[in-house]
Each structure stands twice: as structure tokens, then as C-alpha cells.
Design a protein around this motif. Structure first.
Motif, PDB file in Angstrom:
ATOM      1  N   GLN A 135      18.001 -34.119 -24.660  1.00 50.42           N
ATOM      2  CA  GLN A 135      19.072 -34.979 -24.171  1.00 50.42           C
ATOM      3  C   GLN A 135      18.520 -35.855 -23.041  1.00 50.42           C
ATOM      4  N   LYS A 136      18.772 -37.156 -23.132  1.00 49.68           N
ATOM      5  CA  LYS A 136      18.103 -38.070 -22.224  1.00 49.68           C
ATOM      6  C   LYS A 136      18.989 -39.266 -21.899  1.00 49.68           C
ATOM      7  N   LEU A 137      18.872 -39.741 -20.650  1.00 47.21           N
ATOM      8  CA  LEU A 137      19.555 -40.948 -20.213  1.00 47.21           C
ATOM      9  C   LEU A 137      18.532 -41.861 -19.552  1.00 47.21           C
ATOM     10  N   THR A 138      18.496 -43.130 -19.965  1.00 46.82           N
ATOM     11  CA  THR A 138      17.609 -44.105 -19.343  1.00 46.82           C
ATOM     12  C   THR A 138      18.412 -45.347 -18.971  1.00 46.82           C
ATOM     13  N   ALA A 139      17.983 -46.014 -17.907  1.00 41.68           N
ATOM     14  CA  ALA A 139      18.610 -47.255 -17.468  1.00 41.68           C
ATOM     15  C   ALA A 139      17.528 -48.201 -16.965  1.00 41.68           C
ATOM     16  N   ASP A 140      17.696 -49.508 -17.234  1.00 44.42           N
ATOM     17  CA  ASP A 140      16.696 -50.505 -16.872  1.00 44.42           C
ATOM     18  C   ASP A 140      17.342 -51.727 -16.249  1.00 44.42           C
ATOM     19  N   LEU A 141      16.674 -52.254 -15.234  1.00 54.59           N
ATOM     20  CA  LEU A 141      16.993 -53.556 -14.657  1.00 54.59           C
ATOM     21  C   LEU A 141      15.703 -54.361 -14.618  1.00 54.59           C
ATOM     22  N   GLN A 142      15.800 -55.635 -14.961  1.00 53.86           N
ATOM     23  CA  GLN A 142      14.586 -56.452 -14.997  1.00 53.86           C
ATOM     24  C   GLN A 142      14.921 -57.910 -14.715  1.00 53.86           C
ATOM     25  N   TYR A 143      14.086 -58.540 -13.893  1.00 48.44           N
ATOM     26  CA  TYR A 143      14.222 -59.975 -13.639  1.00 48.44           C
ATOM     27  C   TYR A 143      12.871 -60.636 -13.871  1.00 48.44           C
ATOM     28  N   SER A 144      12.862 -61.731 -14.650  1.00 47.51           N
ATOM     29  CA  SER A 144      11.637 -62.462 -14.945  1.00 47.51           C
ATOM     30  C   SER A 144      11.828 -63.928 -14.608  1.00 47.51           C
ATOM     31  N   ASN A 145      10.739 -64.560 -14.128  1.00 47.06           N
ATOM     32  CA  ASN A 145      10.798 -65.970 -13.783  1.00 47.06           C
ATOM     33  C   ASN A 145       9.491 -66.644 -14.159  1.00 47.06           C
ATOM     34  N   VAL A 151       2.854 -88.839 -17.298  1.00 51.57           N
ATOM     35  CA  VAL A 151       3.883 -87.905 -17.758  1.00 51.57           C
ATOM     36  C   VAL A 151       4.008 -86.756 -16.756  1.00 51.57           C
ATOM     37  N   TYR A 152       5.240 -86.431 -16.423  1.00 54.50           N
ATOM     38  CA  TYR A 152       5.530 -85.271 -15.572  1.00 54.50           C
ATOM     39  C   TYR A 152       6.523 -84.381 -16.301  1.00 54.50           C
ATOM     40  N   GLN A 153       6.209 -83.085 -16.359  1.00 49.77           N
ATOM     41  CA  GLN A 153       7.131 -82.135 -16.983  1.00 49.77           C
ATOM     42  C   GLN A 153       7.148 -80.841 -16.197  1.00 49.77           C
ATOM     43  N   ASN A 154       8.337 -80.359 -15.893  1.00 50.09           N
ATOM     44  CA  ASN A 154       8.513 -79.112 -15.174  1.00 50.09           C
ATOM     45  C   ASN A 154       9.465 -78.223 -15.976  1.00 50.09           C
ATOM     46  N   GLU A 155       8.975 -77.022 -16.367  1.00 50.57           N
ATOM     47  CA  GLU A 155       9.798 -76.057 -17.092  1.00 50.57           C
ATOM     48  C   GLU A 155      10.023 -74.834 -16.217  1.00 50.57           C
ATOM     49  N   ILE A 156      11.279 -74.508 -15.992  1.00 50.66           N
ATOM     50  CA  ILE A 156      11.656 -73.336 -15.199  1.00 50.66           C
ATOM     51  C   ILE A 156      12.464 -72.407 -16.096  1.00 50.66           C
ATOM     52  N   GLU A 157      12.053 -71.148 -16.159  1.00 47.51           N
ATOM     53  CA  GLU A 157      12.744 -70.173 -16.996  1.00 47.51           C
ATOM     54  C   GLU A 157      13.008 -68.921 -16.173  1.00 47.51           C
ATOM     55  N   ASP A 158      14.186 -68.375 -16.290  1.00 46.71           N
ATOM     56  CA  ASP A 158      14.426 -67.061 -15.701  1.00 46.71           C
ATOM     57  C   ASP A 158      15.330 -66.246 -16.617  1.00 46.71           C
ATOM     58  N   GLU A 159      15.206 -64.932 -16.480  1.00 47.86           N
ATOM     59  CA  GLU A 159      15.924 -64.021 -17.374  1.00 47.86           C
ATOM     60  C   GLU A 159      16.280 -62.743 -16.631  1.00 47.86           C
ATOM     61  N   TYR A 160      17.515 -62.299 -16.835  1.00 46.16           N
ATOM     62  CA  TYR A 160      17.982 -61.011 -16.317  1.00 46.16           C
ATOM     63  C   TYR A 160      18.208 -60.067 -17.498  1.00 46.16           C
ATOM     64  N   LEU A 161      17.774 -58.843 -17.332  1.00 48.37           N
ATOM     65  CA  LEU A 161      17.956 -57.818 -18.359  1.00 48.37           C
ATOM     66  C   LEU A 161      18.622 -56.598 -17.744  1.00 48.37           C
ATOM     67  N   ILE A 162      19.684 -56.108 -18.391  1.00 49.72           N
ATOM     68  CA  ILE A 162      20.373 -54.876 -17.992  1.00 49.72           C
ATOM     69  C   ILE A 162      20.542 -54.022 -19.245  1.00 49.72           C
ATOM     70  N   GLN A 163      20.134 -52.764 -19.192  1.00 54.15           N
ATOM     71  CA  GLN A 163      20.332 -51.916 -20.365  1.00 54.15           C
ATOM     72  C   GLN A 163      20.441 -50.451 -19.965  1.00 54.15           C
ATOM     73  N   ALA A 164      21.144 -49.709 -20.812  1.00 55.36           N
ATOM     74  CA  ALA A 164      21.295 -48.270 -20.626  1.00 55.36           C
ATOM     75  C   ALA A 164      21.299 -47.614 -22.000  1.00 55.36           C
ATOM     76  N   ASP A 165      20.621 -46.469 -22.120  1.00 60.63           N
ATOM     77  CA  ASP A 165      20.502 -45.762 -23.399  1.00 60.63           C
ATOM     78  C   ASP A 165      20.739 -44.272 -23.184  1.00 60.63           C
ATOM     79  N   TYR A 166      21.414 -43.643 -24.148  1.00 61.31           N
ATOM     80  CA  TYR A 166      21.689 -42.218 -24.090  1.00 61.31           C
ATOM     81  C   TYR A 166      21.301 -41.587 -25.419  1.00 61.31           C
ATOM     82  N   VAL A 167      20.570 -40.470 -25.357  1.00 61.60           N
ATOM     83  CA  VAL A 167      20.127 -39.739 -26.545  1.00 61.60           C
ATOM     84  C   VAL A 167      20.660 -38.321 -26.470  1.00 61.60           C
ATOM     85  N   LEU A 168      21.305 -37.873 -27.557  1.00 62.03           N
ATOM     86  CA  LEU A 168      21.870 -36.525 -27.626  1.00 62.03           C
ATOM     87  C   LEU A 168      21.368 -35.832 -28.885  1.00 62.03           C
ATOM     88  N   PRO A 169      20.444 -34.852 -28.760  1.00 57.23           N
ATOM     89  CA  PRO A 169      20.015 -34.076 -29.932  1.00 57.23           C
ATOM     90  C   PRO A 169      21.123 -33.128 -30.380  1.00 57.23           C
TER      91      PRO A 169
END
Length: 834
Positions: free
Chosen positions: A392-402, A428-446
Motif C-alpha cells: 500500500q503506497k501513497l505518492t505526491a509530486d509538485l514540479q515547476y519548470s521554466n 531577426v529577434y525571437q524570444n521563447e518563454i515556457e513554464d509549466e506547473y505539475l501537481i499529482q497524487a497517486d494511491y496504490v492498494l494491494p
């Protein structure tokens, strides 16, 4: 996770070296010695790092033991008493001696362990025991001992994985399909460049633990990627104490690099770090020959051919640092930080010849200097709680990327014949800005042999592209902004998902069934101080440059395995998946590879959906393993690139051609693949695979039918020979068969890599020498036909290269690395995305 497996990991973490006996806690009693030898039942080879577990009967909390050395021998000290004795090895059946009264030293003799293939999670294939594992929803390839990737990048390493192909520009496909999802340690990552694979061409291959090829993803995964998922698992050591490695390489054409992997593990924490620096100065070459068809009486040139020479100079620094803190025996929290800096200085020289009525009319020379400054960083926080010993397991994740990338280019185009003059000068001038937020939670029950899982995952991405083009006005001598191309585009992709799945085993039959609910929001907004009516007119009246779309979908998955026998099984998988358009596909403003060739995104793109079936068969003999599958995929609303004339011409009267992605009505792909692992002698290992597929699509755009039928294939062959004096020789060959879409036919392509290595310094060091693309034949040759033009092209991203590398290991046994036995750390089931 089973209790014996946890005990095995505990003992592995306690024992850093292959022979370190544990002193008994009760010093008043004279210790006894337990000795023995552990062998593989099939081939008689010694099993290094097999685990002897001594579990006290009277005091269940007291566990001691040890592990075998390179010869499979163990010698462990313990206090006299009554013990449950077991000998364990990952993926092998456990040998048990219950309630043994050990009052004096004893030799348990030779113990032979057999592979355990009856596992719900999967079966390990033996040919080279850790080369491939087959599970309910994936295949796992350990590429850590691939000599041809020494000193190479992650992209180079992926090109040696069955079912995977990396083209000459670094584009990754799975079973010939480019819509593949790239994950790092089970999650989307800044390492993979937010959907781009450019970063994978810079990161060192020796940071990889294994690659998971997931062609039938279960419901715990994001539904993105109609071809499937590639999960790249990075190394993280589980052995107590300090260990690491240093890898230095130098090559031609000019390239060099150094990477350092370090790990310090104690009873309370685990610190891991990978630091790498790379420099390269790589040439490339391309040839284009365009023949124009006069359809409107305004033909200016009937043929233009171009010779392009590329010089790509770049240097990059990357670092992945993390700390895992063990709160108690069952739970831990891990924080990690990744950063990457990349500077590029690219020079493209373009020599063009213009023909009219078959005669040379004009020549020009175009020089483009592009400077690139890119930064990526990512923060991750993971909590894991193994609630009980039953799994039996519980996991949780938070992640920010830029990610932040700035490109500046200067384009100087001059006529050289019949007279010399400035044609155009652009900035030519080009500027690309990317960001991402990730939230997740998982539960496993044998639930006995069964297992229930549920989870939530949310990703929230934003991408901003700021693009400006200035051209020199030759009359005034001043730069003037191109109002049709200058723009700022902001794109959002927000996905919320819930999933649940249930797996069970009935005798020889195992299954895993799941359902995923996803809501996708795609939102785009154009910010421009100039009139955008010309862009809207080019795309069509029904296309809205500013949009906000929502899609709600159910994505079922179903996977089966039936064990015909201990050495044979059949698997069947089904899944429904989605392909969401990336920001570049959506951005309505054109960007240019040259003044006459532009790429334009299509804000009217909708997601594509696929339904896939996969039938697999595995058969194992003493020295030979066969894996095979037949697959079928139907995709609706699929993306397809088309090329078409825009009706516009440049200032020097060259017709402008654009490439644009569109939604075709559907496509179908049916194929078969097979692979063998053959180990006829101790000194020889052979692996080979072949993939054959048929592709068909239908649909039209602007009244043009873009339907097509295509049959293609690709194959791999690899061999590894152990020579005297601790020298190893490896050869890898890859052939991509000819293929075509509605407009373009691409010729077949052969590539051969060769490598040698030798262990030195008492096996603490390894020197490797490898040649990539031995025949210098890795070139893409294409032929495109449309109503307006015919184009022939040849492109070589990088010529034959030679690399010399040296790796030094600190507190790492070479044999342990070679055999690759260990736990599923760094992104296995514990770190699957939910």
C-alpha cells in the motif's frame, strides 16, 4: 512491493562492497559463520550481489545478512540462534530454509536460483539478463553498457533502442510514428525541452539508467502521445556510502565533454548529483533543387538549386542535484533541482543558382549567423509513503519548470552573378518563454494478488513567443520592421485528469484495466501592434487567431498477459490516446528557414485521437529469446504537414512556399515487429530487431486530396564480442527503409556504429573508442511533388564522428555495473506519472 524485496534493498544499501560481513549485535556471544555459493540455475554463472537474509525467529525485528561477491560466494557472521534463512536475487525465485537452528558455523553449499517469471508486474527476458524486461504495459531496456554511447548524448543512446528511431535532425519516432511522449523519470521535464528534443542532443548518455518503451500505456500515464511513451530513467544509486563516476571524452569533428555522477547515501538521506559540460563544433550539409511549374503565366525562375553548409558551435552546462530524506522506514521526501545553460553560435552559408529557360540567370550567396542563449531549470518535490509491507503506497509530486530561449540572427543575402550587389539584409529577434506547473497524487492498494490504483494529475503550461523581423531599406539605408511577420503569441495548455485502474492475476492469466478522464483547455492570444488581416486572409476566414477551446474525453486502457509456460507468454493491449498540438503548430505567424520557405502554424488545429491494439508473443530458450508483436492503430483528426505555394514572391522574384500542419480526417497504421537476443557463447552476444508497417491516410485541404498509402520498415543489428585482455568490441547497424507521405518520398538510410573498450586500473577505469556513422551514410534524401513545384533534397545533420572517452569509477564494482542488477530506482513504478 513484497516484503522480501524490501529486505533485499535494505541489505543492498547496507553493503557497499561485495564482501562486508555484519558484526552481531550481541558481542558477548561468539559469532558463527554462514558460507555458501549462489549460481544461476540456467547457465551456472555466479550471481554477484545475491542476498543472504537471516531473519530472527524470536525477534522478528532483527534482520542481518550479506551479499555475494563477484564469484557468487558469501561469508556472513551472525550471533547463534534460530533463523528463517532465505537467499534472494531480483527477478529470481527465493530460496528458503525456515526455522534453522544455527549454533555453529555452517556451509550451505552451492545454491542454484531459477528465474521467477510468474509476476503480475512483468517478466524479465534473459538473453542478456538485464537488456530487456517485458511488463504488462511496457518494455524496459537497460542501455547503460552500450559501448557505442560512450561519450554520446541521450539522443544517440535512444537510437539503439528497439522500436525507436532518431532521425538526422534529432526527431524521435516510435514504430515510425513521431507523435511520441518523452518523459524523464516518469514525468514531463525541462530536460526534454517541453516537447522539443533539442536538449536530449546535449545531455550525456551515461546519465541514463534505462529506457522504458511504453507502446500500450496504462491509465496512470498522461493520455498524450498517440504513438506511445518513452520514459528515460536517470541513474540514482541505492548503495550505502559514497560512490560515483567521472566520464571524459574528446572527439572529431571537434567535440569534448566531461560529466560527473556522484551519490552519497546514509541511513537518513541520499544525495545525488550529475554535472555535465559539453562543447561541440559540428559541420553539416544540405542540397536543395526546386523546379517550379508555371501554372499562372507568372513564372520568373524555372529552377533554383541551393548548397548549404552548416557550422554549429555550442557549449552547454547541465546539473541535476537532489536530496532524498528518509522520514522513517516507510516514507521519504525528495527534492531535486535541474538547470541547463546552452549557448549556440551557428553559421549557415547558402550558395544559390537561379535558372530561367534552362540557362543560369543569377547566382547569390546568403550568410546567416544565429546566436542562441538558452536557460532551463526545474524544481521537483516528491513525497512517498509505503504505508505497509503489503505494498500500500501513497505518492505526491509538485514540479515547476521554466525555459527561456533568445535567438538573434543576421541574414546577409548578396547577388554574385551577373553582378555583385546587396540583395537583402535582415535582422531577426525571437524570444521563447515556457513554464509549466505539475501537481499529482497517486494511491496504490494491494488486494492479495490484485492491485487497485487511483490518482490525479494537473499540468498547466504557458508558452510565449515574441518574434520580430527587420529588413534593410536599400533606398533609405534604414531598417524597417516587417509588419506581416512581427508578433507576440501567447499559448496556454491546461490539462486536469483523474484515473483509476485495477489489476489481478488468476493462475497464468494477468490483466490490468484502467480508465482516465481528462479535460484539456487550449487557449491562444495574438498581441500585435500591426494589422493582422493578411495573416487571417492567408489562413482563411473561419480561422480565429484568438481562441479558447475545451475538450473532455475518456481514455480506457486494457492489458493482458497469459503465461503459456515458464518460458513463453502472450500479451494483448488496448488504449485510447490524444495528440495535442504544440505551440509552434498553433502560432499563426510565419517563421522562415529562408526567404522563399516559411513555416506557418495553424490555430484551427484540434487534438487528434487514436485507438490502438497490440498483440505480443515472447518465447525464451536457454540461449535465445524472441519478442514479437503485431499492432494496429487508427487515428482521427490526425496532423499532417503539407507544402503549398502562397502566391507571393520575394523582392528578387522568387516564389514563396509554406509548410503548414493540418487536421486530416484519419490515418491507419498496421505493423509487426520482432526482436531476438542470442547468447551462444560467453564471449558473444547478439541482438537484432525488425519493424514492418503499412500506413494509409485520407483527407483534403483547400480542395487538394492529400490521401496516401505507404509501406516501410526499419531494422537493427547489434553484436558484442569479449576479446582477450579485457577488451570488448561492439557493432550496431541501423537501416531505415524508404517511406513517403502524400507529397514527399524519402529514400532508405543506413547507419553503422563501431566501438571498442578496455578495462584498466584494476577495473576502476574504462577506455572506449567509438566511430559513429562509420560509412558516413546517415543522410536524408527526399523528393517532393506538388501542383506548383518539384523539390529534391539531401540533408546531413552531422558527418561521421570519432570519440575517445575515459570513465573512472569511485566505489563502483565493474561487474555490478555490467550485470546491472538492482532495484527499480529513479522512475520505475514508484515514479510513474499519474
Amino acid at each position: 512491493m513484497k516484503k522480501p524485496f524490501l529486505i533485499t534493498l535494505l541489505l543492498l544499501s547496507i553493503n557497499t562492497f561485495a564482501q562486508r560481513p555484519q558484526r552481531p549485535q550481541n558481542q558477548e556471544q561468539e559469532p558463527i559463520k554462514i558460507t555458501g555459493k549462489v549460481l544461476d540455475k540456467d547457465d551456472g554463472q555466479p550471481l554477484e550481489y545475491a542476498t543472504l537474509v537471516l531473519h530472527s525467529v524470536k525477534n522478528p525485528e532483527k534482520v542481518t545478512g550479506g551479499i555475494t561477491n563477484i564469484d557468487g560466494v558469501f561469508e556472513v557472521e551472525a550471533a547463534p540462534g534460530e533463523y528463517n534463512v532465505s537467499i534472494e536475487y531480483i527477478s529470481y525465485k527465493t530460496y528458503k530454509l525456515p526455522k534453522q537452528q544455527l549454533n555453529k558455523s555452517i556451509d550451505l553449499g552451492t545454491i542454484k536460483l531459477a528465474l521467477d517469471v510468474a509476476q503480475l508486474e512483468g517478466v524479465e527476458v534473459v538473453g542478456e539478463k538485464t537488456t530487456v524486461e517485458v511488463r504488462l504495459d511496457k518494455k524496459i531496456y537497460n542501455i547503460g553498457k552500450d559501448l557505442t554511447t560512450s561519450g554520446a548524448t541521450i539522443s544517440d543512446a535512444l537510437n539503439n533502442v528497439p522500436s525507436v528511431n532518431v532521425d538526422v535532425e534529432g526527431g524521435i519516432s516510435l514504430r515510425g510514428n513521431e507523435n511520441v511522449r518523452i518523459l524523464i523519470n516518469g514525468k514531463p521535464s525541462a530536460l526534454a525541452g517541453f516537447g522539443s528534443t533539442d536538449a536530449l542532443q546535449e545531455l550525456p548518455a551515461d546519465a541514463i539508467e534505462k529506457v522504458e518503451v511504453i507502446t500500450s500505456p496504462s491509465a496512470r500515464y498522461d493520455a498524450e502521445g498517440t504513438a506511445g511513451i518513452l520514459n528515460i530513467v536517470l541513474k540514482r544509486e541505492k548503495t550505502l556510502g559514497f560512490n560515483g563516476s567521472v566520464n571524459v571524452n574528446i572527439g572529431y569533428p571537434s567535440r569534448s565533454g566531461i560529466s560527473v555522477n556522484a551519490n552519497l547515501r546514509t541511513d537518513n538521506f541520499n544525495i545525488f548529483n550529475t554535472l555535465g559540460y559539453r562543447y561541440s563544433n559540428s559541420p553539416g550539409h544540405a542540397f536543395y533543387n526546386n523546379t517550379y511549374i508555371d501554372v499562372d503565366g507568372n513564372q520568373v525562375y524555372d529552377q533554383i538549386n541551393e548548397e548549404r553548409d552548416y557550422t554549429r558551435s555550442g557549449k552547454g552546462l547541465n546539473n541535476n542535484f537532489g536530496v532524498e530524506y528518509f522520514i522513517n522506514k516507510k516514507s521519504s521526501i525528495t527534492g531535486s533541482f535541474f538547470l541547463r545553460f546552452q549557448d549556440g553560435d551557428d553559421l549557415t552559408e547558402n550558395y544559390s543558382n537561379y535558372f530561367k529557360d534552362g540557362l543560369l540567370s543569377r547566382q547569390s550567396f546568403r550568410e546567416e549567423i544565429e546566436l542562441e542563449d538558452e536557460e532551463n531549470y526545474q524544481f521537483s518535490l516528491n513525497y512517498m509513503n509505503n504505508i505497509d509491507d503489503d505494498g500500500q503506497k501513497l505518492t505526491a509530486d509538485l514540479q515547476y519548470s521554466n525555459g527561456d530561449e533568445v535567438e538573434t540572427s543576421t541574414i546577409d543575402d548578396n547577388n554574385t552573378f551577373p553582378n555583385s550587389s546587396l540583395n537583402t539584409l535582415e535582422s531577426v529577434y525571437q524570444n521563447e518563454i515556457e513554464d509549466e506547473y505539475l501537481i499529482q497524487a497517486d494511491y496504490v492498494l494491494p488486494l492479495g494478488d490484485a492491485q487497485f490504483e487511483a490518482g490525479y494529475r494537473g499540468t498547466f503550461e504557458r508558452e510565449i513567443t515574441d518574434y520580430k523581423l527587420d529588413s534593410l531599406n536599400r533606398n533609405t539605408g534604414l531598417f524597417v520592421t516587417n509588419e506581416d511577420l512581427t508578433n507576440k503569441f501567447e499559448y496556454h495548455e491546461n490539462v486536469n485528469a483523474l484515473y483509476t485502474q485495477y489489476g489481478n492475476k488468476f493462475g497464468k492469466f494477468s490483466f490490468l484495466a484502467g480508465l482516465r478522464l481528462e479535460n484539456t483547455q487550449l487557449k491562444g492570444e495574438v498581441t500585435s501592434e500591426y494589422d493582422t488581416s493578411s495573416i487571417e486572409e492567408a489562413l482563411g476566414q473561419d480561422v480565429d487567431l484568438n481562441f479558447d477551446k475545451n475538450y473532455l474525453g475518456l481514455f480506457p486502457t486494457l492489458n493482458f498477459i497469459f503465461e503459456i509456460g515458464e518460458m513463453e507468454n502472450i500479451s494483448l493491449g488496448y488504449n485510447r490516446r490524444i495528440n495535442r498540438p504544440r505551440g509552434r503548430f498553433i502560432n499563426p505567424f510565419p517563421s522562415r528557414s529562408s526567404r522563399a520557405n516559411i513555416f506557418q502554424g495553424n490555430p484551427d488545429l484540434d487534438p487528434a485521437y487514436s485507438n490502438s491494439f497490440d498483440l505480443g508473443y515472447l518465447k525464451r530458450w536457454d540461449k535465445l529469446t524472441l519478442t514479437s508483436s503485431v499492432y494496429y492503430k487508427r487515428e482521427t483528426n490526425s496532423f499532417e504537414y503539407i507544402q503549398q505555394a502562397t502566391g507571393q514572391i520575394t523582392t528578387d522574384s522568387v516564389r514563396i512556399i509554406r509548410s503548414i500542419p493540418i487536421n486530416l480526417s484519419s490515418n491507419e497504421r498496421i505493423g509487426a515487429e520482432a526482436g531476438i537476443l542470442y547468447n551462444p557463447k560467453k564471449w558473444l552476444r547478439i541482438n537484432s530487431s525488425v519493424n514492418f508497417f503499412q500506413f494509409s491516410s485520407d483527407g483534403e485541404f483547400d480542395g487538394v486530396d492529400y490521401g496516401t498509402d505507404n509501406t516501410s520498415w526499419f531494422a537493427r543489428f547489434g553484436s558484442k564480442v569479449s576479446l582477450p585482455k579485457k577488451i570488448e568490441w561492439q557493432t550496431n547497424a541501423f537501416y531505415m527503409g524508404p517511406r513517403q507521405n502524400a507529397q514527399t518520398k524519402t529514400d532508405g538510410m543506413l547507419s553503422i556504429n563501431l566501438a571498442f573498450s578496455k578495462d584498466i586500473m584494476n577495473d576502476k577505469g574504462t577506455v572506449s573508442f567509438n566511430v559513429s556513422d562509420l560509412l558516413n551514410s546517415r543522410k536524408r534524401q527526399s523528393y517532393t511533388v506538388s501542383d506548383d513545384f518539384i523539390s529534391e533534397s539531401e540533408f546531413q545533420y552531422r558527418p561521421r564522428s570519432i570519440t575517445l572517452s575515459f570513465r573512472y569509477r569511485i566505489n563502483q564494482a565493474k561487474e555490478r555495473e555490467r550485470k546491472g542488477r538492482g532495484d527499480d530506482n529513479g522512475g520505475g513504478d514508484d515514479e510513474m506519472e499519474g
